[in-house]
Design an enzyme around this catalytic site. Structure first.
Site, PDB file in Angstrom:
ATOM      1  N   ILE A  24     -19.277  52.222 124.865  1.00 21.60           N
ATOM      2  CA  ILE A  24     -18.246  53.218 125.149  1.00 21.60           C
ATOM      3  C   ILE A  24     -18.321  54.380 124.164  1.00 21.60           C
ATOM      4  CG2 ILE A  24     -15.749  53.599 125.073  1.00 21.60           C
ATOM      5  CD1 ILE A  24     -15.432  50.767 126.260  1.00 21.60           C
ATOM      6  N   SER A  76      -6.797  48.137 124.632  1.00 19.79           N
ATOM      7  CA  SER A  76      -7.410  47.177 125.544  1.00 19.79           C
ATOM      8  C   SER A  76      -6.329  46.685 126.496  1.00 19.79           C
ATOM      9  CB  SER A  76      -7.984  45.981 124.774  1.00 19.79           C
ATOM     10  OG  SER A  76      -8.367  44.938 125.663  1.00 19.79           O
ATOM     11  N   TYR A 110      -7.273  39.353 118.828  1.00 23.29           N
ATOM     12  CA  TYR A 110      -7.740  40.576 119.466  1.00 23.29           C
ATOM     13  C   TYR A 110      -6.613  41.243 120.249  1.00 23.29           C
ATOM     14  CZ  TYR A 110     -10.439  43.689 122.491  1.00 23.29           C
ATOM     15  OH  TYR A 110     -10.918  44.787 123.155  1.00 23.29           O
ATOM     16  N   LYS A 160      -4.726  44.831 119.420  1.00 28.37           N
ATOM     17  CA  LYS A 160      -4.776  45.944 120.360  1.00 28.37           C
ATOM     18  C   LYS A 160      -3.374  46.371 120.800  1.00 28.37           C
ATOM     19  CE  LYS A 160      -9.198  46.730 120.580  1.00 28.37           C
ATOM     20  NZ  LYS A 160      -9.767  48.029 120.131  1.00 28.37           N
ATOM     21  N   ILE A 183     -15.691  46.485 130.857  1.00 28.64           N
ATOM     22  CA  ILE A 183     -16.628  47.597 130.986  1.00 28.64           C
ATOM     23  C   ILE A 183     -18.038  47.048 130.758  1.00 28.64           C
ATOM     24  CG2 ILE A 183     -17.327  49.838 130.091  1.00 28.64           C
ATOM     25  CD1 ILE A 183     -14.624  49.866 131.522  1.00 28.64           C
ATOM     26  N   LEU A 184     -18.957  47.409 131.622  1.00 23.43           N
ATOM     27  CA  LEU A 184     -20.316  46.875 131.547  1.00 23.43           C
ATOM     28  C   LEU A 184     -21.137  47.610 130.496  1.00 23.43           C
ATOM     29  CD1 LEU A 184     -21.054  46.263 135.326  1.00 23.43           C
ATOM     30  CD2 LEU A 184     -20.228  44.638 133.611  1.00 23.43           C
ATOM     31  N   THR A 185     -20.737  47.425 129.243  1.00 22.21           N
ATOM     32  CA  THR A 185     -21.529  47.905 128.121  1.00 22.21           C
ATOM     33  C   THR A 185     -22.734  46.982 127.941  1.00 22.21           C
ATOM     34  OG1 THR A 185     -20.306  46.536 126.552  1.00 22.21           O
ATOM     35  CG2 THR A 185     -19.441  48.754 126.993  1.00 22.21           C
TER      36      THR A 185
END
Length: 264
Positions: A18, A145, A158, A162, A191-193
């Site tokens: 990202i 997030s 996490y 966030k 997200i397809l990082t």
């Protein structure tokens, strides 16, 4: 083109995913961009590729767990380009082996993630704001997030960190709005990082796709376009908000898809 023309941007966690996509889009829209990352070679390589395309970019080392390193990245940006207009606090992460449920999570990992995901946002903003005040304003963008809004079987630290980012965004927006400094966040879904593609099996990706409102998962540029919008004057009357860019995954009762099949 030119949506952030003559602006100076610092993007953290910019060597891949990202952060990289956002830095590339900001540069293509006219910004001078500093890409900061623990993977300094990756950041410098990405900056060199942007330079080769005729854009202005530099790569710099950043350890988001160290206050001085964050300050140094901000100062490097100002020293290099003379000012700072845009800060994208994008560094973050988790450890699925240690960030577990409340009873079993590693307490040292809890502390580490609060520093990495939340305190780094505080410090980046703390060091950037005085420079933005000098030039009459700026835009701070934070990566939150959807885990800030929806609980999970694991990732307790996490998600909590966030959620802190979402609320800290509101505090910064309120405290510095009269200085023409806006602060907004983006809450990505899956997200397809490269990291996601390499660590998640296809079966898990298929589960996310199943429960998205849209028939596909997000790409890094989907977040990058949101960053450009929040960095530009197009969002000049928007502050303290969190953009949810998540494909509609969290917008309906999670049983809806299965119930629809059952009632056919």
């Amino acid at each position: 083109m030119g949506r952030v023309e003559n602006k100076v941007a610092l993007v953290t966690g910019a060597a891949s995913g990202i952060g990289l996509a956002s830095a590339q889009l900001l540069a293509k829209e006219g910004a001078k961009v500093v890409l900061a990352d623990f993977n300094v070679e990756g950041a410098k390589e990405a900056a060199a590729e942007l330079k080769a395309q005729g854009f202005e970019a530099e790569g710099v080392f950043l350890n988001a767990l160290e206050e001085q390193s964050i300050k140094d990245a901000v100062e490097y940006t100002v020293d290099t380009y003379g000012k700072l207009d845009i800060l994208y606090n994008n560094v973050g992460g988790t450890n699925l082996h240690k960030d577990l449920d409340v009873v079993n999570l590693d307490l040292a990992e809890w502390d580490r993630l609060m520093d990495l995901n939340l305190k780094s946002v505080l410090l980046g903003s703390r060091f950037a704001i005085p420079h933005m005040q000098k030039v009459g304003g700026g835009s701070i963008i934070n990566t939150a997030s959807m885990a800030a809004f929806a609980s999970d079987a694991i990732r307790s630290a996490y998600g909590t960190s966030k959620a802190g980012v979402v609320h800290l965004t509101k505090y910064i927006a309120k405290q510095y709005g009269k200085d023409n400094i806006r602060c907004n966040a983006i809450a990505p879904g899956l997200i397809l990082t490269p990291a996601a593609k390499n660590s998640l099996p296809q079966e898990m990706l298929d589960i996310f796709t199943k429960y998205n409102a849209l028939p596909y998962n997000g790409e890094a540029n989907d977040i990058g376009y949101g960053v450009v919008y929040l960095a530009s004057d197009e969002s000049k009357f928007m502050t303290g908000q969190t953009l949810e860019i998540e494909g509609g995954h969290y917008q309906a009762n999670p049983t809806t898809a299965d119930l629809a099949k059952f009632t056919k």
